[in-house]
Design an enzyme around this catalytic site. Structure first.
Site, short mmCIF file in Angstrom:
data_model
loop_
_atom_site.label_atom_id
_atom_site.label_comp_id
_atom_site.label_asym_id
_atom_site.label_seq_id
_atom_site.Cartn_x
_atom_site.Cartn_y
_atom_site.Cartn_z
N PHE A 122 0.83 -1.21 0.00
CA PHE A 122 0.00 0.00 0.00
C PHE A 122 0.86 1.26 0.00
CE2 PHE A 122 -1.91 -3.45 2.48
CZ PHE A 122 -2.84 -3.86 1.54
N GLU A 135 -5.55 1.60 -7.46
CA GLU A 135 -5.89 2.71 -6.57
C GLU A 135 -7.28 3.28 -6.81
OE1 GLU A 135 -2.11 4.26 -7.84
OE2 GLU A 135 -1.57 4.73 -5.77
#
Lengths: 731, 329, 152
Positions: free
Chosen positions: A231, A697
């Site tokens: 992430f 994303e």
């Protein structure tokens, strides 16, 4: 195209992952492995007055304690694609943030290392830390990325507007917190070095360590076949990696460092908090006349981060008059870093909340307002989009969700004691791609091995690249192995920015095409081959064979060609170059999305529940419906988490993070997450051969705004501060 | 974690003797608080005496009460047929606490002795913590206080007692049975905990070395209805922002018996006699419930971060009582 | 200290520091790295294993406490290469991404089924909430478990 692409085949690494056999960096063991533990600063600003390591050094099993007093001078790592490297650790006595590494302790067991670390005594000379964006002493940089936008005449735009809304929106610090504790295992063999690391970018670790330790890149091997999530936390090579490598050199043994969960909050970046202002003006019929946006975020005292939070306002809508301004403030904080959808994750919350406020002020359906302001072309360049199915996202998403059942008045929908709210938000995610390389090899039995030094942080890279290679070579997926996570493989950029699948996919595609070309070269003058003299465009590949286009009988198997020519293995490299809008005459588009959310609010107890989510996504070509859906579902969960839970709290006086555990820093549990509906719309993007646009994303962005907008619809209360919690919703 | 010696107790007498004789020796049961705090460097025992193999596990019924062995796990107690039948709010509170993996380890004795979740207490990098280091101050009061207490606090400590199951247990006038070097004694749970005052490091009336052997829980009277409601940010696996455990007997619309306790708000599991007084012999109406909630939260002391909890705790209690009354109707 | 651990059906005599948790004993001393360390504080469930058939967090259990008890880890779940139905269902439903929490999720799911708590969507949600997944695979984890529960 064969059915290999798009098909939701199971992950090729599924068997390893469900049996616990996938080897993550902290699963690695070596004979004689020593274990490291870190000592972190307990003040946010000042100097180390004294550091006493005697008790730690005398503790059983301790091999070394390295501090700024004993560490060698280390250069800062190199400039990278993502900006400068973090400064080298423990080089002097200065403390720039709470939690800064001040020493590393190595012992023969993890228990002994950790205990010895607790015995290191540090005395500080403290100064008042800069911890507040508004601190007048703090250094402020205007336009730090040179991305501020000025388009048209914003003042004139507002003058021509009938309705203007303006709001200040704030987002908190969020911490990436992949579930895998970031770990490094370093082993020196003379001047060469092997490193297992939780990185999203093995080549960057290699390049950085080579510069810092002054050894050739060719002597360093970085391995990351499996990473427990990233992430963004694994994009940079953080100081703890340097410390581990240094410690291993010092003790002459393999050394393992596993960050603790609290250390994960101060050592590997985080999404910085932001304060944003969005002002929108529109005509009575909902035409956007002007957007004025500004944002400010903190950064560490001597490091860098990319967070242009207001920039999303520049290209999201077809609006002629736009101004965006970003500022960055240096504070005594751990360095922020990219966290899934950096800048977009924050900015979109502000922008899409403001659009909802505008719709409300206009008395217009928020979906209708967005449709009316669809950007027909890229608003900045004026070029047509390479692809943009945002309107289909709106239409199909709304249909699937049942948006038409929404009654406009806030508080008008309820079920028992639950107020029901429908909210939505749009996403225009920026395109990002950088060069990448891959190598494809064909073995004598006609099976293929393809590799690149990329990582699969859960995105499905192993699987989709196997599919792509299988398609490009005309092989069954069972005849192709794709490998990654090893810096000895061809160069790959980072797994980040939703850019890896495109960059790597095109490189794999090119490598495979070249390989087929090389096969044709073998038979160019081969009288026994039905493919003699053929060019790449003359042939197609299927079922392990190359044959003339449209004439399957005129061809032969790879294995036959290689056998006849006595070739054991044939390899070819592919290098992808990012498409450029100016060459294509099209604006290279990223992914688009429309998010629809139903929330339920118990206004008495302030409870907020996300009941349904529909995400309609234009991600270009979908390589694997199963893994792409998981990417969007996972992003959606991240978005719900940003909206309702995540909030890294820093003590205002000390700069200490006050909730640096998984018990205190909340992320959603299973019971918080509803089933999530994902629809893929749109077509393969023509800007690159493989036609993907990246879906890592776009799934996250928009959820925070959609939830806040749904909360407004349910309750009439406009929440402009994340996360949205019980105390804000008790009506 | 400091090195320590591990001893598995062979009988309760030996365990009590070992721990009583040495201030650096502690009991180890489920370990879910003890080991966590040892890893953090907050607890630093030189020796641990493991009591999980002692014959202290299991639930026995005496007709008017159950006796819960101290090492009975949370999952075991939640599954007990008498608890399910006669003490449903205990089961609710148990299953709303922690996760199954933790409930399979955590014991009832250990649950009652669980330490504060306060991150200022649990982080030795914080200097000011009167609970960890008496006289050093309280960093929580000026820090992030959202998860802290508003009832029973002092200027020296605002740490919350985070147990769920202790809430119905204290409402029921449970009795904690302990064994010490001087023999056994029973301590009413309502008198077991000590408010922080100016000695927040002393959390209960146990003498060092006294071992909890059982908790005796009176059964609810026939006709009683109970409920435990927990309000938190996540749907599951989180400590309470506020919670309420209550049991009522309602006859012809009139409350004849009431037991009320609150969680998430007190420095100890918060029995509310004030609320019970309002409820008893009053009509089971929303107005009564509101008056009870007002009475329960009277005297709450808040900080900016905890101000909302007064109202939330009241609403939590009102909802709990309404649920009980509604279930009856 | 001397500790004999019974893991996946075999006895392993070990010499351990008393501080070693069950999780670290499995990972560092027995080479069984399936159980993962995600927090070491009992807050994430990545280290879930079965102790005498019940699911526990191995990070808050001392190895010494586990003597004479049967420890079952993910490594023992599939028999001779045939995946356990829960493992197969996780693969089929893409119930993971990075895979790090997966062994814990699977051990928890196996226990959940044995506990009889996979009867409804709500039950699965609640009783799988002790296992965090940062990639956000929760909906697919539920689908996988439901699938196995319905197969019986």
């Amino acid at each position: 195209m064969t059915a290999i692409i798009g098909a939701g085949i199971d992950r090729v690494d599924a068997a390893l992952k469900v049996t616990g056999s996938a080897n993550y960096p902290n699963d690695v063991a070596y004979p004689g492995l020593a274990h490291a533990a870190l000592v972190r600063a307990t003040v946010a600003a000042g100097r180390i007055r004294a550091i006493d390591t005697s008790a730690a050094e005398a503790a059983p099993g301790v091999l070394t304690v390295i501090t700024h007093l004993t560490a060698p001078r280390l250069d800062r790592g190199p400039m990278t694609l993502l900006g400068p490297s973090p400064p080298a650790p423990i080089q002097d006595d200065r403390i720039l943030h709470h939690g800064q590494h001040v020493a590393i302790v190595v012992a023969d067991s993890p228990e002994r290392a950790r205990h010895a670390a607790s015995l290191v005594r540090v005395e500080y000379e403290t100064v008042k830390a800069l911890l507040d964006l508004d601190d007048p002493r703090a250094e402020v940089t205007a336009n730090p990325w040179n991305l501020d936008t000025d388009r048209g005449d914003v003042a004139a735009g507002f003058a021509a507007a009938d309705v203007v809304v303006e709001g200040t929106y704030t987002t908190p610090d969020n911490t990436n917190n992949p579930l895998g504790l970031m770990s490094t295992v370093a082993i020196w063999h003379g001047d060469s070095l092997t490193v297992h690391d939780s990185t999203q970018w093995p080549h960057n670790v290699r390049t950085s360590l080579a510069k810092i330790f002054k050894v050739p890149e060719s002597g360093i091997r970085v391995l990351a076949p499996y990473v427990g999530g990233g992430f963004g936390a694994g994009l940079r090579m953080w100081p703890h990696v340097i410390l581990t490598v240094l410690a291993a050199r010092e003790v002459g043994r393999p050394v393992k460092l596993v960050l603790t969960r609290p250390e994960m909050f101060t050592s590997v970046g985080h999404r910085p908090h932001s304060v944003m202002r969005f002002k929108l003006g529109a005509t009575r019929d909902g035409r956007l006349m002007a957007i004025d946006a500004d944002g400010v975020s903190p950064v560490a005292m001597e490091d860098d981060d990319y967070e242009p939070v207001s920039l999303c306002a520049a290209t999201a809508y077809g609006c002629s008059h736009v101004r965006t301004r970003d500022r960055q403030v240096r504070l005594n904080i751990p360095c922020p870093g990219s966290m899934r959808a950096p800048a977009e994750g924050q900015g979109n919350f502000g922008l899409e909340s403001a659009v909802d406020e505008l719709a409300h002020a206009l008395g217009m359906d928020p979906l209708e307002l967005r449709l009316r302001n669809f950007a027909q072309a890229d608003p900045e360049s004026g070029l047509p989009w390479s692809s943009n199915a945002l309107r289909e996202c709106y239409r199909l998403g709304a249909e699937r969700f049942g948006w038409s059942r929404r009654t406009p008045q806030p508080g008008s929908m309820r079920e028992g004691r639950w107020l029901i709210g429908y909210g939505m938000a749009a996403v225009s995610y920026p395109a990002y791609q950088v060069p990448c390389q891959a190598r494809a090899s064909l073995h004598r039995d006609g099976s293929a091995f393809v590799r690149s030094a990329a990582t699969d942080i859960g995105t499905g890279t192993y699987t989709v690249m196997t599919q792509l290679a299988a398609e490009s070579l005309g092989l069954d997926v069972s005849r192709v192995r794709f490998d990654l996570g090893d810096s000895d493989m061809p160069y790959s950029p980072q797994a980040g920015g939703s850019g890896l699948t495109g960059a790597l996919g095109n490189a794999v595609h090119l490598a495979c095409r070249r390989l087929v070309g090389d096969v044709l070269d073998l038979v160019r003058d081969d009288a026994n081959s039905p493919l003699r003299g053929m060019k790449l465009d003359d042939v197609t590949v299927d079922q392990g064979r190359v044959h003339r286009v449209g004439i399957p009988e005129q061809g032969e198997a790879y294995s036959d060609i290689l056998a006849r020519h006595g070739v054991e293995e044939l390899s070819a490299d592919g290098r992808s170059i990012p498409p450029r809008s100016e060459d294509l005459g099209m604006a290279v588009a990223g992914a688009f999305g429309a998010k629809f959310v139903e929330v339920r609010v118990d206004p008495d107890l302030g409870l907020l529940r996300v009941a349904r989510v529909v995400s309609a996504i234009d991600g270009g070509r979908v390589l694997n419906e199963k893994t792409a859906t998981s990417q969007i579902v996972g992003g959606t969960v991240g978005g719900i988490s940003q909206a309702m839970f995540e909030d890294t709290a820093t003590d205002r006086e000390t700069g200490r993070i006050a909730n640096a555990t998984f018990g205190d820093y909340l992320i959603p549990v299973n019971a918080d997450i509803p089933d999530i509906d994902v629809i893929f719309v749109g077509e393969p993007d023509p800007a690159t051969p493989i036609g993907t646009k990246g879906v890592g994303e776009v799934g996250l962005v928009g959820l925070a705004a959609a939830i806040a907008n749904a909360v407004h619809h349910a309750t009439g209360r406009r929440i402009r501060t994340l996360p949205i919690t019980i105390d804000q919703l008790m009506l | 974690m400091r090195p320590f010696e591990y001893v598995r107790a062979v009988d309760a007498g030996q365990a009590v003797a070992l721990v009583s004789a040495d201030p650096d020796t502690s009991y180890l049961a489920g370990g879910t608080t003890q080991l966590d705090l040892m890893k953090d460097g907050v607890l630093r025992p030189a020796r641990l005496v493991d009591v999980t193999r002692l014959p202290l596990s299991g639930v026995t019924s005496t007709g008017s009460a159950i006796r819960v062995g101290a090492t009975t796990t949370m999952e075991e107690l939640a599954a007990d047929p008498v608890v399910i039948e006669r003490l449903p709010f205990i089961r609710e509170a148990l299953l709303l606490g922690a996760s199954t993996q933790l409930r399979n380890l955590a014991t009832i004795g250990g649950n009652l002795l669980q330490r504060a979740r306060c991150r200022y207490f649990r982080d030795p990098a914080v200097e000011a913590c009167n609970k960890r280091d008496p006289g050093s101050g309280c960093a929580a009061i000026t820090g992030f206080a959202r998860m802290h207490a508003i009832l029973g606090t002092s200027d020296h400590c605002i740490a919350l007692h985070a147990s769920d199951v202790a809430v119905p247990l204290v409402a029921l006038d449970s009795v904690v049975h302990v064994q010490g070097v001087d023999g056994p004694r029973g301590i009413p749970l309502t008198e077991f905990y000590r408010p922080p005052g100016d000695t927040p490091h002393i959390e209960n009336v146990l003498r060092h070395g006294e071992l909890i052997t059982a908790v005796e829980v009176p059964l609810l009277p026939e006709g009683a209805r109970s409920h435990y409601l927990k309000v938190r940010d996540r749907v599951s696996y989180e400590f309470a922002l506020t919670s309420a455990g209550a049991a009522l007997v309602i006859q012809d619309g009139l409350i004849t018996s009431a037991r009320v306790a609150l969680g998430g708000v007190g420095t100890l599991p918060w029995r509310s006699w004030e609320a019970e007084r309002v409820l008893r012999d009053a009509p089971a109406t929303r107005e009564t419930f509101r008056a009870a909630a007002d009475a329960a939260l009277e005297g709450a002391r808040t900080l900016p971060g905890t101000a909302f909890k007064v109202d939330l705790a009241k609403r939590t209690l009102v909802r709990t009582l309404e649920t009980i009354a509604g279930a009856r109707a | 200290m001397e500790v004999t651990l019974n893991v996946n059906g075999s006895a392993h005599p070990l010499r351990l520091d008393a501080r070693v948790t069950l999780l670290d004993a499995l990972r560092d001393h027995l080479g069984l790295t399936g159980a993962k360390k995600g927090c070491d504080q009992g807050a994430c469930g990545a280290c879930t294993v079965l102790l005498d058939g019940r699911r526990v967090v191995a990070c808050l259990t001392l190895a010494a406490q586990c003597e004479e008890r049967e420890v079952t880890t993910i490594e023992a779940l599939s028999e001779e290469g045939t995946p356990h139905p829960v493992q197969a269902a996780f693969a089929r439903h893409d119930a993971f991404q990075c895979g790090y929490c997966t062994p814990g999720q699977i051990m928890s799911a196996v226990a959940l089924l044995a506990e009889g708590r996979a009867g409804s969507e709500e039950e699965i949600r609640e009783f799988m909430s002790g296992n965090l997944c940062r990639c956000g695979a929760y909906p697919n984890i539920r689908k996988a478990i439901r699938d196995v529960a319905e197969e019986g």
